[in-house]
Design a protein around this motif. Structure first.
Motif, PDB file in Angstrom:
ATOM      1  N   THR A 154       1.005   9.186  -6.253  1.00 45.09           N
ATOM      2  CA  THR A 154       1.530  10.556  -6.243  1.00 45.09           C
ATOM      3  C   THR A 154       2.324  10.840  -7.514  1.00 45.09           C
ATOM      4  OG1 THR A 154       3.518   9.926  -5.022  1.00 45.09           O
ATOM      5  CG2 THR A 154       1.629  10.694  -3.737  1.00 45.09           C
TER       6      THR A 154
ATOM      7  N   PHE B 269       0.490   9.338   4.395  1.00 47.87           N
ATOM      8  CA  PHE B 269       1.634   8.452   4.580  1.00 47.87           C
ATOM      9  C   PHE B 269       2.685   9.020   5.536  1.00 47.87           C
ATOM     10  CE2 PHE B 269       0.221   6.550   0.510  1.00 47.87           C
ATOM     11  CZ  PHE B 269       0.027   5.274   1.009  1.00 47.87           C
TER      12      PHE B 269
ATOM     13  N   THR C 140      -3.977  16.420  -4.332  1.00 46.90           N
ATOM     14  CA  THR C 140      -3.876  14.962  -4.198  1.00 46.90           C
ATOM     15  C   THR C 140      -2.503  14.551  -3.692  1.00 46.90           C
ATOM     16  OG1 THR C 140      -5.475  14.662  -5.982  1.00 46.90           O
ATOM     17  CG2 THR C 140      -4.074  12.783  -5.445  1.00 46.90           C
TER      18      THR C 140
ATOM     19  N   GLY D 184       0.685   3.984  -2.932  1.00 43.52           N
ATOM     20  CA  GLY D 184       0.464   5.402  -2.640  1.00 43.52           C
ATOM     21  C   GLY D 184       1.521   6.290  -3.270  1.00 43.52           C
TER      22      GLY D 184
ATOM     23  N   PRO E 173       0.821  -1.221   0.000  1.00 37.98           N
ATOM     24  CA  PRO E 173       0.000   0.000   0.000  1.00 37.98           C
ATOM     25  C   PRO E 173       0.855   1.273   0.000  1.00 37.98           C
ATOM     26  CG  PRO E 173      -0.877  -1.555   1.580  1.00 37.98           C
ATOM     27  CD  PRO E 173       0.415  -2.126   1.081  1.00 37.98           C
TER      28      PRO E 173
ATOM     29  N   LEU F 232      -1.977  12.738  -0.058  1.00 36.58           N
ATOM     30  CA  LEU F 232      -1.377  11.409   0.060  1.00 36.58           C
ATOM     31  C   LEU F 232      -0.139  11.427   0.946  1.00 36.58           C
ATOM     32  CD1 LEU F 232      -1.870  10.061  -3.546  1.00 36.58           C
ATOM     33  CD2 LEU F 232      -2.844   9.131  -1.459  1.00 36.58           C
TER      34      LEU F 232
END
Length: 159
Positions: free
Chosen positions: A55, A104, A96, A51, A47, A100
């Motif tokens: 990006t 994270f 976005t 992610g 994951p 993200l």
């Protein structure tokens, strides 16, 4: 093609090359390194990698919209709704990327804590704030361009 926009198009292309190289060669190693540092959280390796790739996709989408905006300038269509839409998409791509990285950031903190490298957190914060600056700048340009288009259309209707 105008010389000014040609230079900007080359710069946009050159901005994409290092990111492409990093996404191919470095991002899988970063995710693998994260899994090695945190054996309890190794299930988050993929994951985390997905992610990071999302990006990268948002970054390339913003670069594509920038190229489209430059082509509108070449065609003397800078003051059009297409330019406003391109700026709107650039703004969403920047938001976005920032969102993200905010999501994270706890994983980046864990990686920095285990590896004893606080600079990783600083890099994450720079990416978050840098992309938010781009989003705000794109939003301001979008609003200004929309107002300029409205003024231009009013002046075109005035005899």
């Amino acid at each position: 093609m105008k010389r000014e926009t040609f230079f900007l198009k080359v710069v946009v292309f050159l901005m994409g090359l290092p990111v492409l190289a990093l996404s191919i060669f470095v991002l899988p190693e970063i995710a693998e390194f994260f899994a090695e540092l945190n054996p309890k959280l190794d299930f988050l390796q993929y994951p985390f990698l997905i992610g990071l790739y999302v990006t990268v996709l948002a970054f390339f989408a913003a670069l594509y919209q920038t190229l489209r905006l430059l082509s509108y300038i070449d065609k003397n269509e800078a003051f059009s709704d297409l330019s406003v839409m391109a700026l709107k998409k650039i703004k969403y791509c920047a938001i976005t990327i920032s969102a993200l990285f905010v999501i994270f950031m706890p994983l980046i903190y864990l990686m920095a804590e285990v590896d004893d490298a606080p600079g990783i957190i600083l890099i994450g914060l720079v990416i978050i704030f840098g992309s938010m600056v781009i989003a705000v700048f794109a939003a301001v340009l979008q609003k200004l361009l929309k107002n300029a288009i409205d003024i231009k259309s009013e002046n075109d209707l005035t005899v």
